[in-house]
Motif scaffolding. Sequence first.
Motif, PDB file in Angstrom:
ATOM      1  N   GLU A 240       0.822  -1.202   0.000  1.00 17.95           N
ATOM      2  CA  GLU A 240       0.000   0.000   0.000  1.00 17.95           C
ATOM      3  C   GLU A 240       0.856   1.251   0.000  1.00 17.95           C
ATOM      4  N   HIS A 269      -7.926  -5.342  -0.783  1.00 18.48           N
ATOM      5  CA  HIS A 269      -7.039  -5.219   0.384  1.00 18.48           C
ATOM      6  C   HIS A 269      -6.286  -3.885   0.339  1.00 18.48           C
ATOM      7  N   HIS A 273      -6.589  -0.049   2.470  1.00 19.83           N
ATOM      8  CA  HIS A 273      -5.490   0.642   3.160  1.00 19.83           C
ATOM      9  C   HIS A 273      -5.535   2.156   2.942  1.00 19.83           C
ATOM     10  N   GLU A 303      -3.486  -5.101   9.393  1.00 19.59           N
ATOM     11  CA  GLU A 303      -3.487  -6.135   8.349  1.00 19.59           C
ATOM     12  C   GLU A 303      -4.576  -7.191   8.562  1.00 19.59           C
ATOM     13  N   TYR A 373      -2.080 -11.768   9.719  1.00 19.53           N
ATOM     14  CA  TYR A 373      -3.078 -11.611   8.643  1.00 19.53           C
ATOM     15  C   TYR A 373      -4.222 -12.620   8.853  1.00 19.53           C
TER      16      TYR A 373
HETATM   17 ZN    ZN Z   1      -2.001  -5.032   3.798  1.00 16.92          ZN
END
Ligand code: ZN
Length: 582
Positions: A240, A269, A273, A303, A373
Amino acid sequence: MATPIRYHVDLTDRLHHLVRVSMTVPEELATGARLVLPVWTPGSYVVRDYARHIQTIAARDVRGDTVELHRDGTTAWRLPGEVTGEGTVTWELYANDLSVRTNHVDDHHALLIPAATFLSVDGAEDHPHEVPLPPAPADHQVFSLLPPGPNPDTYLAADRDHLIDSAFEVGALPHLDVEVAGVPHTFVWSGHGGAPDLPRIAADLSAISEACRALFGGELPTDRYTILCTGWENGGGGLEHRDGTVLQMPVHTFQDPDLTARFRSLLTHEYLHLWNVKRLVPADLVRPAYDRPTHSESLWVAEGWTAYYDELLPTRAGLWQPRRLLDTLQATWGRTLDTPGVHRQSLRQASHEAWIKHYARDHNAPNVMTDYYGHGSLVAFELDLRLRAQDPGGDGLDTVFRLLWDRHGLDPAGFTEDDVLAAVATVGGDDLAALTERRVARPGLPELEEVVAAVGLRWDGDAATGAPHLGVHLRESDTEVVLASVLRDRPAWQGGLSGEDRLLAIDGRTVGRGRLTAILSAYDPGQEVAVTVARGPRLLTRTVTLGPPRPDRRLVRLHEPSPAAERAFARWCGGELRRIEP
Ligand SMILES: [Zn+2]
């Protein structure tokens, strides 16, 4: 306004993977200036020592006379105590490492990750940083995550953090310019292989953006968003940035339905961010140090929650079937159960130790660490379901996430773990906040057994069938089958096998690629087998008592879900519960 730090990037020797960069150090800063190349890049928490790619470095004063640079540690240099006028420092980088965190420059394209590219001046963090980057060759185009500057072919960062958080791509590359929610979005594909279906990507992006905005409420928190997507044979991942992302997918991603689904999740995802991490920032990461690790204990939110929503939101957006969402969640659960380290490392520790564990995984990793994660996303799943059980007409964890955003989004101080727990308490009460704290502070698994009923689901497949197991993870190729990991206290571990042992035979029969399960299914649990391995130059045979088959559990529909559960399922993932098999 402070004097800008100006760079020049020379890409004329791309064929040899060489990039020449120079930087002017303003007169008022030049004397004794400390020049630093980051050792890591934000979003990827490991020391990469980017300085190893510097081939040569030299400095001159305003008259063009050479001034001596003194080394200051592994990743910094100092200009001497007296410099006449502004200084110019020039360095040459070797850029031949294709990933989302490293530079890769060749005749096809030039992907520049700023942390790996630009030295900066200590004490000039708040100066604007200006990057003139004319395309080379001239028929190539420059794609920058930075906004354009006052001069042609120039890009302008408000400060050093902004520069380090803004990648560049150069090439004659397929790309898409599209407006989403009134904000210009650019997608660039620098992979070889099949071209992306750009209109479909535009539609995906629009759906993902809408789902993310519905989650957090309000406008898109940026005025431009750029996706630099590169492709290589295998692998995948993303990084990101403040106003965009760098992605990597296999080259044939856009010709493969399964990889396309993964791409949509990855894009979600990184897009999430934009809010979570880039504007709702863990307090420790607000102004990180770049010449050493900067630790955060909140990666389970940064995350873990992002990973949970990168599966949920594509489903809500209609880009994933609900069955895929359930398959992915149960696979993460199965993987987490097969990680003995989940009972040794808490999520808080996993966040803090990302630098030395998550990003430095070896064969023993599953025994000593948990994945913030996957494990973090399961804790988010549990909280979401408990909140939906409390209030079946509510929006579960969405409400907590949005509250956290409303309270701490764009906050220059960032957010702390206490802020997260306070948001959980506001929405779900003190008991749920206390449970969240336990999930994060102590090693162990979330409880997902009963809670799935909140959205009309249950676990199926308690009666384990299939082959008895050794308790190993394999790494297989055409030429070898390797015990990538031997799980602590499981059968192979108890028999004395080790990670990286090369599996040769079981009871004298050789084990080829993809054959282990079939071989073990001829045995019963509890039976002893002779496992022959090669460990470096040694040949060893160990006796292993086979474990029972691993349960293969699936998330399925309750036999008789209530109308309230059907509504809760639809509210949760946007799908119809009755389409899930009972
Ligand atoms: Zn990430």
